[in-house]
Motif scaffolding. Structure first.
Motif, PDB file in Angstrom:
ATOM      1  N   LEU A 185       0.728  -1.394   0.098  1.00  0.00           N
ATOM      2  CA  LEU A 185      -0.090  -0.026  -0.076  1.00  0.00           C
ATOM      3  C   LEU A 185       0.818   1.520  -0.004  1.00  0.00           C
ATOM      4  CD1 LEU A 185      -3.105  -0.853   2.484  1.00  0.00           C
ATOM      5  CD2 LEU A 185      -3.008  -0.884  -0.047  1.00  0.00           C
ATOM      6  N   GLY A 186       2.047   1.189  -0.474  1.00  0.00           N
ATOM      7  CA  GLY A 186       2.893   2.272  -0.662  1.00  0.00           C
ATOM      8  C   GLY A 186       2.353   3.478  -1.448  1.00  0.00           C
ATOM      9  N   ASP A 187       1.446   3.150  -2.312  1.00  0.00           N
ATOM     10  CA  ASP A 187       0.647   4.146  -3.131  1.00  0.00           C
ATOM     11  C   ASP A 187      -0.406   4.553  -2.430  1.00  0.00           C
ATOM     12  OD1 ASP A 187      -0.444   1.801  -3.739  1.00  0.00           O
ATOM     13  OD2 ASP A 187      -0.639   2.154  -5.708  1.00  0.00           O
ATOM     14  N   ARG A 188      -1.036   4.324  -1.452  1.00  0.00           N
ATOM     15  CA  ARG A 188      -2.128   4.585  -0.864  1.00  0.00           C
ATOM     16  C   ARG A 188      -1.963   5.357   0.554  1.00  0.00           C
ATOM     17  NH1 ARG A 188      -3.443   3.326  -5.230  1.00  0.00           N
ATOM     18  NH2 ARG A 188      -4.977   2.087  -6.060  1.00  0.00           N
ATOM     19  N   ALA A 189      -0.914   5.719   0.855  1.00  0.00           N
ATOM     20  CA  ALA A 189      -0.259   6.322   2.101  1.00  0.00           C
ATOM     21  C   ALA A 189      -1.352   7.496   2.355  1.00  0.00           C
ATOM     22  CB  ALA A 189       1.197   6.467   2.148  1.00  0.00           C
ATOM     23  N   SER A 190      -1.656   8.164   1.510  1.00  0.00           N
ATOM     24  CA  SER A 190      -2.558   9.266   1.746  1.00  0.00           C
ATOM     25  C   SER A 190      -3.814   9.216   1.580  1.00  0.00           C
ATOM     26  CB  SER A 190      -1.932  10.436   0.750  1.00  0.00           C
ATOM     27  OG  SER A 190      -2.197  10.049  -0.742  1.00  0.00           O
TER      28      SER A 190
END
Length: 222
Positions: free
Chosen positions: A131-136
């Protein structure tokens, strides 16, 4: 890692004493993936609470990472929970107004880490569960499976020695359930000790070891 010897837990209720655990003996070596099954009220959650230093036995001994839980003060138990054990539940328990990054960082608050280290650990943990691209993103912007991954990342950010999961796939559809179990298997193969409670036999069959508890009595399951 874990050793329970003659562990019993009795609760007093209006109808009399209830024996949630009845003389349980259990050893879980470091690096096992263990599934615990059994009927509702059979003692599964109580057993998990013992393993997670959330409760003390009425009789018997519980040893976690060399510490006998029944002899520790509340502050010492809290320290074990903060550093040794990661928890994952059926309900994701995410704060809806916070991003995934912030939810994971909040889980690190009891450790008293500097802000930069909290942020770095959260970023690494979210990346480790894909989920590195869903942190925000906030929880409402994530699927159920992604929310559970955030919850797992929150537990992993503490860098625990053991992960305890109570019905971690209970709120997920079949496909997402399998994805979460894939993740658990990956973590286990990386050396993490995992103990999960489940009603789902499809989940239990993927464990290295299966246990069944009913009426407070524990037995190995094939």
């Amino acid at each position: 890692m874990f050793q329970l010897v003659g562990v019993s837990k009795t609760y007093r209720q209006s109808r009399g004493e209830v024996h949630a655990l009845d003389g349980v003996d259990l050893t879980i070596p470091t690096g096992q993936l263990v599934a615990i099954q059994g009927p509702t009220g059979g003692g599964k959650s109580t057993l998990l609470q013992m393993l997670g230093a959330l409760d003390r036995p009425t009789s018997g001994t519980v040893t976690l990472a060399g510490h006998e839980i029944s002899k520790l003060r509340d502050r010492e138990l809290a320290d074990i929970r903060a550093h040794e054990v990661g928890f994952v539940f059926q309900s994701f328990n995410l704060i809806p107004t916070l991003t995934a990054q912030d939810n994971v960082e909040m889980g690190l608050a009891p450790l008293g880490l500097p802000a930069q280290e909290r942020a770095e650990r959260a970023t690494q943990s979210l990346a480790s569960v894909g989920l590195g691209d869903r942190a925000s993103h906030r929880p409402g912007e994530l699927s159920g499976g992604q929310q559970q991954r955030v919850a797992i990342a929150r537990a992993l950010a503490k860098r625990p020695k053991v992960l305890l999961a109570d019905e971690p796939t209970g709120n997920l559809d079949e496909g997402t359930r399998d994805e979460i179990m894939d993740l658990f298997e990956t973590l286990w193969r990386q050396g993490l000790t995992i103990v999960l409670v489940t009603h789902d036999s499809s989940v239990a069959r993927r464990a290295q070891r299966r246990l069944r508890i009913a009426g407070g009595k524990l037995a190995e399951s094939k």
